[in-house]
Design an enzyme around this catalytic site. Structure first.
Site, mmCIF file in Angstrom:
data_model
loop_
_atom_site.group_PDB
_atom_site.id
_atom_site.type_symbol
_atom_site.label_atom_id
_atom_site.label_comp_id
_atom_site.label_asym_id
_atom_site.label_seq_id
_atom_site.Cartn_x
_atom_site.Cartn_y
_atom_site.Cartn_z
ATOM 1 N N THR A 82 22.468 -65.348 13.609
ATOM 2 C CA THR A 82 23.479 -65.256 12.558
ATOM 3 C C THR A 82 23.512 -63.858 11.941
ATOM 4 O O THR A 82 22.474 -63.262 11.667
ATOM 5 C CB THR A 82 23.190 -66.293 11.462
ATOM 6 O OG1 THR A 82 23.260 -67.598 12.022
ATOM 7 C CG2 THR A 82 24.190 -66.183 10.324
ATOM 8 N N HIS A 130 29.169 -62.947 10.894
ATOM 9 C CA HIS A 130 29.374 -63.840 12.038
ATOM 10 C C HIS A 130 28.340 -64.954 12.012
ATOM 11 O O HIS A 130 27.181 -64.740 12.353
ATOM 12 C CB HIS A 130 29.304 -63.061 13.353
ATOM 13 C CG HIS A 130 30.407 -62.056 13.492
ATOM 14 N ND1 HIS A 130 30.268 -60.752 13.087
ATOM 15 C CD2 HIS A 130 31.680 -62.190 13.960
ATOM 16 C CE1 HIS A 130 31.412 -60.106 13.302
ATOM 17 N NE2 HIS A 130 32.281 -60.956 13.830
ATOM 18 N N SER A 151 29.481 -69.010 12.301
ATOM 19 C CA SER A 151 29.989 -70.008 13.241
ATOM 20 C C SER A 151 30.569 -69.380 14.507
ATOM 21 O O SER A 151 30.780 -70.071 15.499
ATOM 22 C CB SER A 151 31.064 -70.877 12.562
ATOM 23 O OG SER A 151 30.498 -71.654 11.526
ATOM 24 N N TRP A 162 20.039 -64.860 6.944
ATOM 25 C CA TRP A 162 19.674 -66.270 6.829
ATOM 26 C C TRP A 162 18.682 -66.657 7.925
ATOM 27 O O TRP A 162 18.844 -67.674 8.597
ATOM 28 C CB TRP A 162 20.899 -67.187 6.856
ATOM 29 C CG TRP A 162 21.868 -66.899 5.745
ATOM 30 C CD1 TRP A 162 23.144 -66.461 5.857
ATOM 31 C CD2 TRP A 162 21.611 -67.018 4.334
ATOM 32 N NE1 TRP A 162 23.707 -66.298 4.621
ATOM 33 C CE2 TRP A 162 22.785 -66.636 3.665
ATOM 34 C CE3 TRP A 162 20.507 -67.406 3.573
ATOM 35 C CZ2 TRP A 162 22.897 -66.634 2.275
ATOM 36 C CZ3 TRP A 162 20.617 -67.393 2.189
ATOM 37 C CH2 TRP A 162 21.788 -67.025 1.555
ATOM 38 N N THR A 168 15.174 -67.905 8.950
ATOM 39 C CA THR A 168 13.956 -68.593 8.533
ATOM 40 C C THR A 168 12.744 -67.935 9.182
ATOM 41 O O THR A 168 12.769 -67.598 10.367
ATOM 42 C CB THR A 168 14.029 -70.082 8.925
ATOM 43 O OG1 THR A 168 15.119 -70.688 8.225
ATOM 44 C CG2 THR A 168 12.739 -70.810 8.565
ATOM 45 N N CYS A 222 19.415 -72.874 22.849
ATOM 46 C CA CYS A 222 18.317 -72.967 21.882
ATOM 47 C C CYS A 222 18.757 -73.749 20.652
ATOM 48 O O CYS A 222 18.023 -74.612 20.135
ATOM 49 C CB CYS A 222 17.854 -71.571 21.475
ATOM 50 S SG CYS A 222 17.209 -70.542 22.812
ATOM 51 N N LEU A 223 19.953 -73.447 20.162
ATOM 52 C CA LEU A 223 20.455 -74.144 18.970
ATOM 53 C C LEU A 223 20.583 -75.637 19.218
ATOM 54 O O LEU A 223 20.304 -76.452 18.325
ATOM 55 C CB LEU A 223 21.805 -73.560 18.556
ATOM 56 C CG LEU A 223 21.784 -72.148 17.955
ATOM 57 C CD1 LEU A 223 23.199 -71.664 17.715
ATOM 58 C CD2 LEU A 223 20.988 -72.122 16.661
ATOM 59 N N GLU A 245 22.749 -74.524 11.897
ATOM 60 C CA GLU A 245 22.812 -75.127 13.241
ATOM 61 C C GLU A 245 24.166 -75.793 13.494
ATOM 62 O O GLU A 245 24.274 -76.762 14.244
ATOM 63 C CB GLU A 245 21.689 -76.162 13.458
ATOM 64 C CG GLU A 245 20.321 -75.740 12.994
ATOM 65 C CD GLU A 245 19.712 -74.647 13.845
ATOM 66 O OE1 GLU A 245 20.361 -74.204 14.802
ATOM 67 O OE2 GLU A 245 18.589 -74.238 13.541
ATOM 68 N N GLY A 246 25.210 -75.264 12.865
ATOM 69 C CA GLY A 246 26.559 -75.776 13.071
ATOM 70 C C GLY A 246 27.058 -76.543 11.862
ATOM 71 O O GLY A 246 26.462 -77.532 11.445
#
Length: 396
Positions: free
Chosen positions: A144, A148, A150, A174, A176, A250-251, A375-376
């Site tokens: 992310t 950009h 989504s 963002w 983690t 991966c997501l 994650e969407g």
């Protein structure tokens, strides 16, 4: 004797008898993670959340490694090789403690470690995965960007060739685990398309300032990644990660854990509301004896355990190798959305006490606002399902 008289007592925390679907190893994994979370997270997490920090993250990571929770569904390199259902049960128990703890584990195992395991070379796996599985090295996943989210295809982070080296420049946000990570899996645009790179966080030009002033996932480390002409050797690129399909794979793996995890947050709020309804007295009787409160509890229980059944079904499909990405979107969309509603309903049962950190409800509710987005987003998963249903692409 009538069959009904031979039945086990009704369990308000497992009204459908879902535990009967689990084997002895499944239950052992669940109970191990539940006991760890109860001992190491629940006594402290309200204070961590209030202060907006996760002060023991490195120690917690090593402990999670010791119980096999990091990269637990991966094979080899010190990973547990657990089933998808067992990994899901672990996510549920971790998020029942706090979404931030489950996020730590998801990013470590389902994003960073999975990327290396799935797309890395043998040398990359040997270098990074054993220490990551043990929690000695923490990983993060940089996809992310500030402009950009989504639409990752629009990423601006760039990797260019300079001799045999790669030079990376750009920003991610963002992220983690970013400021405590030893390695960052960074996705960048190259002349040959999108590639993945393993960036040691002590590389010159790399910085990971922590993002402050969050009102969600406060017991979690969230950072920016800044790459200013970060020079990497040729073998820092993931050899089998080419194109956007790799990070999206991966997501998808991480989203599966969220399907379970959201139900952990929902379970914690349901349990808190049920106990409160049994003991809170108004108008000379426990509020759990009023019809409206019972209606709320019944609706919460129905959606909670439907969600757990859905997660279990998807886990069995993943273990069988038949799980489709659209089905993961189905689970993420439904379970996070319903978990938020369960938390909000629990808050109404607790009344004013529902906003206090003496109870877990508001903490879970605010955390789930982040889980709903990462994650969407809801809209992205609706469009994934819409495309699958109609055969028509509404993304563009």
């Amino acid at each position: 004797m009538p069959a009904s008289e031979q039945l086990a007592p009704f369990d308000p925390y497992d009204p459908l008898g879902i535990d009967d679907l689990l084997g002895a190893e499944d239950l052992a994994v669940r109970d191990t993670v539940r006991a760890w979370a109860g001992d190491r997270v629940l006594p402290h997490v309200a204070h961590w959340y209030e202060r907006g920090e996760l002060p023991e993250i490195r120690e917690l990571a090593r402990e999670l490694g010791a119980i096999g929770a990091l990269g637990m569904s991966l094979e080899g390199y010190g990973c547990a090789g657990a089933s998808a259902v067992q990994y899901g049960l672990a996510c549920l128990e971790l998020e029942a403690a706090d979404s931030g703890i489950r996020s730590l584990v998801s990013v470590q195992g389902s994003l960073a470690m999975y990327a290396i395991h799935r797309y890395g070379s043998d040398e990359q796996r040997e270098r990074w995965l054993p220490d990551m599985a043990a929690g000695r090295t923490i990983g993060c996943f940089g996809l992310t960007e500030p402009d950009h989210g989504s639409d990752p295809a629009g990423m601006r982070t760039r990797a260019r060739r300079d001799g045999s080296d790669w030079v990376l420049t750009g920003r991610k946000t963002w992220i983690t685990n970013g400021s405590v990570a030893g390695v960052a899996v960074v996705w960048a645009r190259t002349d040959d398309g999108i590639r993945g790179f393993l960036v040691p966080t002590d590389a010159p030009g790399f910085a990971a300032p922590e993002i402050k002033h969050k009102w969600s996932l406060r017991a979690s480390v969230t950072s920016e990644l800044v790459l200013d002409e970060v020079r990497l050797p040729a073998d820092a690129a993931l050899p089998d990660a080419r194109g956007l399909r790799a990070p999206l794979g991966c997501l998808n793996h991480a989203r599966y854990g969220i399907v379970w995890g959201a139900m952990g947050a929902a379970r914690a709020c349901f349990a808190s509301a049920l106990e409160y309804a049994r003991t809170r007295v108004q108008f000379d009787r426990p509020i759990g004896g009023f019809q409206l409160t019972q209606a709320k509890l019944a609706d919460m229980a129905v959606e909670l355990h439907k969600g757990v059944l859905l997660a279990h079904h998807l886990g069995r499909r993943m273990d069988a190798g038949t799980l489709r990405p659209e089905q993961v979107s189905f689970g993420k969309l439904n379970n996070v959305r319903e978990a938020i509603e369960i938390c909000r309903t629990a808050r109404t049962i607790l009344g004013a006490n529902g906003i206090s950190l003496e109870y877990p409800v508001m903490r879970h509710a605010t955390n789930l606002e982040s889980v709903l987005t990462y994650e969407g987003t809801v809209e992205m998963h609706q469009l994934v399902l819409g495309k699958a249903l109609t055969g028509l692409d509404a993304f563009r």
